[in-house]
Design a protein around this motif. Structure first.
Motif, short mmCIF file in Angstrom:
data_model
loop_
_atom_site.label_atom_id
_atom_site.label_comp_id
_atom_site.label_asym_id
_atom_site.label_seq_id
_atom_site.Cartn_x
_atom_site.Cartn_y
_atom_site.Cartn_z
N MET A 24 95.23 45.36 31.87
CA MET A 24 96.48 44.62 32.11
C MET A 24 96.64 43.52 31.06
N ARG A 25 97.89 43.21 30.82
CA ARG A 25 98.15 42.15 29.84
C ARG A 25 98.72 40.92 30.56
N PHE A 26 98.28 39.76 30.11
CA PHE A 26 98.69 38.52 30.75
C PHE A 26 99.24 37.54 29.71
N ALA A 27 100.29 36.85 30.09
CA ALA A 27 100.81 35.77 29.26
C ALA A 27 100.09 34.50 29.68
N VAL A 28 99.49 33.83 28.71
CA VAL A 28 98.73 32.62 29.01
C VAL A 28 99.38 31.44 28.28
N ARG A 29 99.42 30.33 28.99
CA ARG A 29 99.95 29.10 28.42
C ARG A 29 98.88 28.03 28.64
N VAL A 30 98.52 27.31 27.60
CA VAL A 30 97.48 26.28 27.72
C VAL A 30 98.06 24.97 27.19
N GLU A 31 98.04 23.94 28.03
CA GLU A 31 98.46 22.63 27.57
C GLU A 31 97.23 21.76 27.39
N VAL A 32 97.09 21.21 26.19
CA VAL A 32 95.95 20.35 25.88
C VAL A 32 96.48 18.95 25.62
N ARG A 33 95.94 17.97 26.34
CA ARG A 33 96.39 16.59 26.09
C ARG A 33 95.22 15.64 26.25
N SER A 34 95.40 14.43 25.73
CA SER A 34 94.34 13.43 25.79
C SER A 34 94.00 13.12 27.24
N LEU A 35 92.71 12.94 27.50
CA LEU A 35 92.30 12.46 28.81
C LEU A 35 92.87 11.07 29.05
N GLU A 36 93.04 10.76 30.32
CA GLU A 36 93.44 9.40 30.73
C GLU A 36 92.51 8.38 30.07
N GLY A 37 93.09 7.38 29.42
CA GLY A 37 92.27 6.34 28.82
C GLY A 37 91.94 6.58 27.36
N ILE A 38 92.21 7.79 26.87
CA ILE A 38 91.97 8.09 25.46
C ILE A 38 93.27 7.82 24.70
N ALA A 39 93.15 7.20 23.54
CA ALA A 39 94.35 6.83 22.77
C ALA A 39 95.17 8.06 22.38
N ASP A 40 96.49 7.89 22.39
CA ASP A 40 97.40 8.95 22.00
C ASP A 40 98.31 8.39 20.91
N PRO A 41 97.79 8.30 19.66
CA PRO A 41 98.53 7.59 18.61
C PRO A 41 99.89 8.20 18.30
N GLU A 42 100.02 9.53 18.35
CA GLU A 42 101.33 10.13 18.07
C GLU A 42 102.36 9.65 19.11
N GLY A 43 101.95 9.71 20.38
CA GLY A 43 102.86 9.26 21.44
C GLY A 43 103.26 7.81 21.27
N GLN A 44 102.26 6.98 20.93
CA GLN A 44 102.56 5.55 20.76
C GLN A 44 103.50 5.31 19.59
N THR A 45 103.30 6.06 18.50
CA THR A 45 104.15 5.90 17.32
C THR A 45 105.59 6.29 17.66
N ILE A 46 105.73 7.40 18.37
CA ILE A 46 107.07 7.85 18.75
C ILE A 46 107.73 6.80 19.65
#
Lengths: 97, 97
Positions: free
Chosen positions: B1-23
């Motif tokens: 069988m074939r499956f469509a997979v979606r994976v969201e990767v994001r910084s853990l809580e407390g880890i800096a997110d410089p791109e987000g802050q810049t935006i």
């Protein structure tokens, strides 16, 4: 009102996706078989203050075309959901920008 | 069988997110007010060949920990959906890896 917004930005059909291709090529060496059509995009999440859901969506669409996505090579999908009562992590309303 | 997979990767809580802050800092200069908590992550989509949905999910979880995400600083959420009958763009089953 406050809205949770989720924006997915990915390459338009036909535009190269080098990260996805690199990952796809790396997978067999790591023992992963049967994985194909790997695409990598960006996902933005933010909270927006607006008078209505349609106003929030309009603002998010503008943010896409002015800052978050490059409409020449990327498509942006925007999901907007009111924050509060049911702050689900997975907004159900989807539309392509 | 074939499956469509979606994976969201994001910084853990407390880890800096410089791109987000810049935006977030850039938005007022572009005329966007009332936007906060901007976070940027990566979104992977791919198609996986597996015997069952649970096998597909196990493979996707392994891919996350070995290639797609850095578990020290990032969290990965995986959605798996059978491809075929209803190939919706927005898989409904979510789970944190």
């Amino acid at each position: 009102m406050r809205f949770a917004v989720r924006v997915e930005v990915r390459s338009l059909e036909g535009i190269a996706d080098p990260e996805g291709q690199t990952i796809e090529r790396a997978l067999p060496a790591l023992g992963f078989r049967g994985v194909e059509a790997v695409h990598m995009g960006k996902l933005f999440r933010f909270v927006l203050e607006a008078d209505s859901e349609s106003a929030a969506r309009a603002t998010a669409d503008q943010m896409c075309s002015r800052l978050l996505a490059n409409p020449v090579i990327e498509q942006a999908d925007v999901w907007v959901e009111p924050l509060g009562a049911d702050a689900s992590d997975e907004p159900a309303v989807g539309r392509s920008a």
